[in-house]
Design an enzyme around this catalytic site. Structure first.
Site, mmCIF file in Angstrom:
data_model
loop_
_atom_site.group_PDB
_atom_site.id
_atom_site.type_symbol
_atom_site.label_atom_id
_atom_site.label_comp_id
_atom_site.label_asym_id
_atom_site.label_seq_id
_atom_site.Cartn_x
_atom_site.Cartn_y
_atom_site.Cartn_z
ATOM 1 N N LYS A 112 0.824 -1.204 0.000
ATOM 2 C CA LYS A 112 0.000 0.000 0.000
ATOM 3 C C LYS A 112 0.865 1.264 0.000
ATOM 4 O O LYS A 112 0.442 2.312 -0.466
ATOM 5 C CB LYS A 112 -0.922 0.019 1.224
ATOM 6 C CG LYS A 112 -1.850 -1.176 1.367
ATOM 7 C CD LYS A 112 -2.877 -1.248 0.279
ATOM 8 C CE LYS A 112 -4.103 -2.089 0.613
ATOM 9 N NZ LYS A 112 -3.860 -3.534 0.748
HETATM 10 C C1 LIG Z 1 -4.593 -4.661 0.404
HETATM 11 C C2 LIG Z 1 -3.855 -5.941 0.368
HETATM 12 C C3 LIG Z 1 -4.126 -6.921 -0.600
HETATM 13 C C4 LIG Z 1 -5.265 -6.805 -1.590
HETATM 14 O O1 LIG Z 1 -5.119 -5.735 -2.470
HETATM 15 P P1 LIG Z 1 -6.377 -5.184 -3.292
HETATM 16 O O2 LIG Z 1 -5.889 -3.980 -3.974
HETATM 17 O O3 LIG Z 1 -7.444 -4.895 -2.277
HETATM 18 O O4 LIG Z 1 -6.806 -6.258 -4.202
HETATM 19 C C5 LIG Z 1 -3.322 -8.047 -0.619
HETATM 20 N N1 LIG Z 1 -2.319 -8.224 0.271
HETATM 21 C C6 LIG Z 1 -2.044 -7.310 1.217
HETATM 22 C C7 LIG Z 1 -0.931 -7.571 2.167
HETATM 23 C C8 LIG Z 1 -2.779 -6.130 1.293
HETATM 24 O O5 LIG Z 1 -2.487 -5.217 2.223
#
Ligand SMILES: *Cc1c(COP(=O)(O)O)cnc(C)c1O
Length: 466
Positions: A112
């Protein structure tokens, strides 16, 4: 570049307004009016760029001069200067058919950071330039919250309120959010699931007068800036392999919850990156797997898994894909979404399902399989997968073909999910930054998962004197 709504009922807006709007005012999601198409020449030229140089080129296509190039360059450079690896998103070779794309070298150890450090800086830039108030409101399954808070803590002109599901995030995720003591941060720990938190946020944003009155801004992956930032590493990873002389078809495997990260891959492909398969990996919350296999999108009952950041039933970015699947027909999307609201599901016809299956392959990973994958790869290769990454790797093992090579996106550092790693019987040492969190006091308010209870907290926080 102009941005339009997937439901077609707003006037088009520029990039900055699209970022500030978050959810489109007609309840749809914002998409660029055109997807830029890249020539083979351009791709060749980009092959040797650094991560930040590449990000600058890609953002420029979508921002189109609205931010002067010098300013944009500084925003990009500042956003990735805090990453611990000089490559920002390095690719590690695991074996002949599998590489892991490590997306966790940012300040909060999850992917993120790649979008949210940039979005935080962008909000700060817009706030300074336009003198606008930025009140961020978002929901998190754990990683978005930590990263968004890190991106804007202590920044003037910005406040941030994050909802997370009470006791349904990992301990490290909780600590990363709640040990921040800056006055511009409010953590709400909400009784219920992430889907509740996300629904409440979506409904508060859908009340356009409430949203405008309190200057509410979104950081969830409905924000188009996040998707754009995430396309960069698909290109970068592809180029890293190309530079090493890889000539086989290159697949990407993506652990997915809200359909954000995989949508970024889909966008990269539509821009012209010659990707092989896009492998959509889910956990036991496998709504999206069923959609790809049967053409039925129907959220069901919440399952708690070892990969909590993907414990999501209603995938907030899915509507963006529906828009392209409908041939960019906003009235068709509006129809599908009102049908979804009324009946709780979407069923697509056979010809569209064929298109879906040309775009994606999918696999839902069971809890035991997730842990077994972590164990096997640790034993065989000495590489420790976090449980989300393990879902992507398990899906690769199932779905990648002979003679192909797959880049599995590693969305988090395993230290964030030690609860799951311990179940495999592996003892890990935490990075020092994570170890230090355990000694700090926590700041959070525990609230009921109703719109009224959340709105009351939000109003109190945003009406308080700075
Ligand atoms: C947010 C997240 C995901 C999923 O990502 P999306 O964009 O919601 O599909 C997968 N793995 C981790 C560790 C995340 O923080």
């Amino acid at each position: 570049m102009e941005y339009i709504s997937t439901r077609g009922k707003i006037d088009s807006v520029g990039f900055i307004d699209a970022i500030l709007m978050g959810l489109a005012d007609d309840g749809g999601l914002l998409v660029p009016r055109h997807i830029p198409a890249l020539s083979a020449d351009t791709l060749k030229k980009w092959e040797t760029l650094s991560y930040s140089e590449l990000a600058l080129e890609i953002f420029s296509l979508y921002i189109d001069g609205e931010i002067p190039r010098e300013d944009l360059k500084k925003l990009v450079d500042d956003s990735y200067a805090t990453f611990r690896d000089p490559e920002v998103t390095p690719v590690r070779r695991i074996n002949d058919r599998l590489h892991v794309l490590e997306l966790f070298h940012g300040p909060t150890f999850a992917f993120k950071d790649i979008a949210l450090q940039f979005l935080g800086n962008l909000y700060s830039y817009v706030s300074r330039k336009n003198n606008s108030i930025i009140h961020i409101l978002g929901a998190t399954s754990g990683d978005t919250g930590a990263s968004a808070i890190e991106g804007v803590r202590g920044k003037e002109g910005i406040r941030i309120c994050i909802l997370h599901p009470h006791q349904k995030v990992s301990k490290v995720q909780e600590l990363q959010m709640t040990t921040v003591d800056d006055a511009n941060v409010l953590n709400l720990s909400v009784h219920g699931t992430f889907d509740n938190c996300q629904r409440i946020i979506k409904e508060l944003f859908a009340d356009v007068s409430f949203k405008h009155k309190y200057h509410l801004r979104a950081i969830n992956s409905i924000n188009i800036a996040r998707i754009l930032a995430q396309t960069v590493y698909y290109f970068y990873a592809y180029f890293q392999l190309a530079r090493k002389g890889e000539t086989r078809t290159i697949n990407f495997s993506v652990p997915t919850g809200n359909f954000g990260d995989i949508f970024a891959g889909y966008l990269a492909k539509r821009m012209g990156l010659p990707i092989g398969k896009l492998i959509l990996a889910t956990n036991e919350n496998n709504i999206l797997e069923r959609f790809v296999k049967e053409g039925i999108y129907e959220p069901g009952e919440f399952r708690g898994t070892y990969s909590p950041s993907m414990d999501i039933q209603v995938a907030s970015n899915f509507e963006r894909y529906l828009y392209y699947l409908s041939g960019e027909d906003a009235s068709a999307v509006s129809g599908l979404m009102s049908g979804f609201k009324a009946e709780g599901k979407i069923v697509i016809p056979a010809d569209k399902l064929q298109q879906v299956q040309a775009d994606f392959v999918a696999y839902g990973v069971h809890n035991d399989e997730c842990l077994a994958t972590i164990g096997t790869y640790y034993d065989d290769t000495n590489y420790l997968l976090d449980p989300h990454t393990a879902c992507g790797v398990a899906a690769t093992d199932k779905l990648a073909g002979d003679g192909e090579v797959t880049v599995a996106l590693s969305t988090a550092h395993p230290a964030k999910f030690d609860e799951s790693i311990q179940l495999v019987g592996i003892t890990q040492t935490y990075p020092a930054q994570i170890e230090a969190l355990f000694d700090k006091p926590q700041h959070q308010t525990i609230v009921d998962g109703t719109n009224e209870a959340i709105a009351e907290q939000v109003v109190k926080f945003y009406e308080a004197e700075a």
